[in-house]
Design a protein around this motif. Structure first.
Motif, mmCIF file in Angstrom:
data_model
loop_
_atom_site.group_PDB
_atom_site.id
_atom_site.type_symbol
_atom_site.label_atom_id
_atom_site.label_comp_id
_atom_site.label_asym_id
_atom_site.label_seq_id
_atom_site.Cartn_x
_atom_site.Cartn_y
_atom_site.Cartn_z
ATOM 1 N N LEU A 149 0.815 -1.225 0.000
ATOM 2 C CA LEU A 149 0.000 0.000 0.000
ATOM 3 C C LEU A 149 0.846 1.272 0.000
ATOM 4 C CD1 LEU A 149 -2.797 -0.813 2.605
ATOM 5 C CD2 LEU A 149 -3.064 -0.550 0.144
ATOM 6 N N ASP A 150 2.111 1.147 0.341
ATOM 7 C CA ASP A 150 2.951 2.330 0.500
ATOM 8 C C ASP A 150 2.982 3.174 -0.776
ATOM 9 O OD1 ASP A 150 4.578 3.856 2.191
ATOM 10 O OD2 ASP A 150 6.386 3.072 1.260
ATOM 11 N N GLY A 151 2.580 4.414 -0.637
ATOM 12 C CA GLY A 151 2.574 5.337 -1.766
ATOM 13 C C GLY A 151 1.337 5.298 -2.636
ATOM 14 N N ALA A 152 0.382 4.410 -2.326
ATOM 15 C CA ALA A 152 -0.832 4.303 -3.142
ATOM 16 C C ALA A 152 -1.617 5.615 -3.109
ATOM 17 C CB ALA A 152 -1.708 3.158 -2.650
ATOM 18 N N LEU A 153 -2.198 5.977 -4.240
ATOM 19 C CA LEU A 153 -2.981 7.216 -4.347
ATOM 20 C C LEU A 153 -4.468 6.906 -4.409
ATOM 21 C CD1 LEU A 153 -3.305 10.282 -4.848
ATOM 22 C CD2 LEU A 153 -2.995 9.795 -7.293
ATOM 23 N N PHE A 154 -5.214 7.448 -3.455
ATOM 24 C CA PHE A 154 -6.674 7.318 -3.442
ATOM 25 C C PHE A 154 -7.239 8.648 -3.936
ATOM 26 C CE2 PHE A 154 -5.049 4.161 -0.620
ATOM 27 C CZ PHE A 154 -5.891 3.072 -0.794
ATOM 28 N N LYS A 155 -7.894 8.606 -5.097
ATOM 29 C CA LYS A 155 -8.244 9.864 -5.769
ATOM 30 C C LYS A 155 -9.688 9.960 -6.241
ATOM 31 C CE LYS A 155 -6.379 7.952 -10.114
ATOM 32 N NZ LYS A 155 -7.660 7.693 -10.749
#
Length: 207
Positions: A23-29
């Protein structure tokens, strides 16, 4: 039970580490209409939030995700994209679900110790605070003798199996936690369960 007596299968702790690390760095947009007025959200900026703190070989490492923020064009409210956090919390929803699941049959202190053995840092006070909140207590499944919430199992599976993180799948596996609204009567919440357990314990001590 002392910390030295807690034996965690290496495969389990490695699986958890891999799943959360993914999940590290994942973007929720992604966001729908403004929940306040139904207006159209306009991109504003991106905020980094800490999802978990992992412990590997004694070293601590933060797992962070990025969440896009928006301004409603109509009412001017600041809005967040759908994110893997319950409202007003500072730890990822799957981590909270795991802490609550481990607390069902253990003290808050022991739940924190087990999580540390699993490679996730969380304090006893944090576990207690969430246990006395209006957050939900989800379904669990026993894995290697430990109660594991389905949300955590599903989220870890999504994190490991995806070649590139699909944030929609992560949110779906987590039950869209940022949309959570506590029931007015408190039924099914952590606070409801743990207060009832405390009252039952007091009643037994009197008899």
């Amino acid at each position: 039970m002392s910390r030295r007596q807690i034996k965690i299968p290496p495969m389990l702790s490695a699986t958890i580490n891999m799943g959360l690390s993914a999940l590290d760095g994942a973007l929720f947009k992604d966001i729908g209409k403004c929940p306040y007025c139904g207006g159209k959200p306009m991109p504003y900026d991106t905020k980094e939030k800490q999802y978990a703190t992992l412990i590997t070989n004694g070293e601590k490492r933060a797992v962070t995700v990025r969440v896009r923020r928006f301004i409603c064009r109509d009412c001017g409210k600041l809005l967040y994209a759908d994110e893997p956090f319950y409202p007003d919390t500072r730890v990822g929803s799957a981590v909270i679900d795991l802490a609550l699941a481990l607390s069902l049959k253990n003290s808050f202190s022991h739940a924190a110790v087990v999580m540390e053995a699993l490679g996730i840092e969380i304090s006893r006070g944090t576990v207690r605070n969430y246990a006395l909140s209006n957050l939900p207590v989800g379904e669990i499944s026993m894995m290697y003798g430990l109660p594991m919430p389905y949300s955590f199992i599903n989220m870890i599976g999504r994190g490991i199996s995806a070649a590139g993180i699909n944030t929609e799948e992560i949110l779906k596996a987590s039950g869209y936690p940022s949309r959570y609204q506590a029931p007015p009567d408190g039924f099914g919440t952590a606070q409801n369960y743990f207060l009832a357990r405390s009252e039952m314990k007091k009643s037994r001590e009197k008899t």
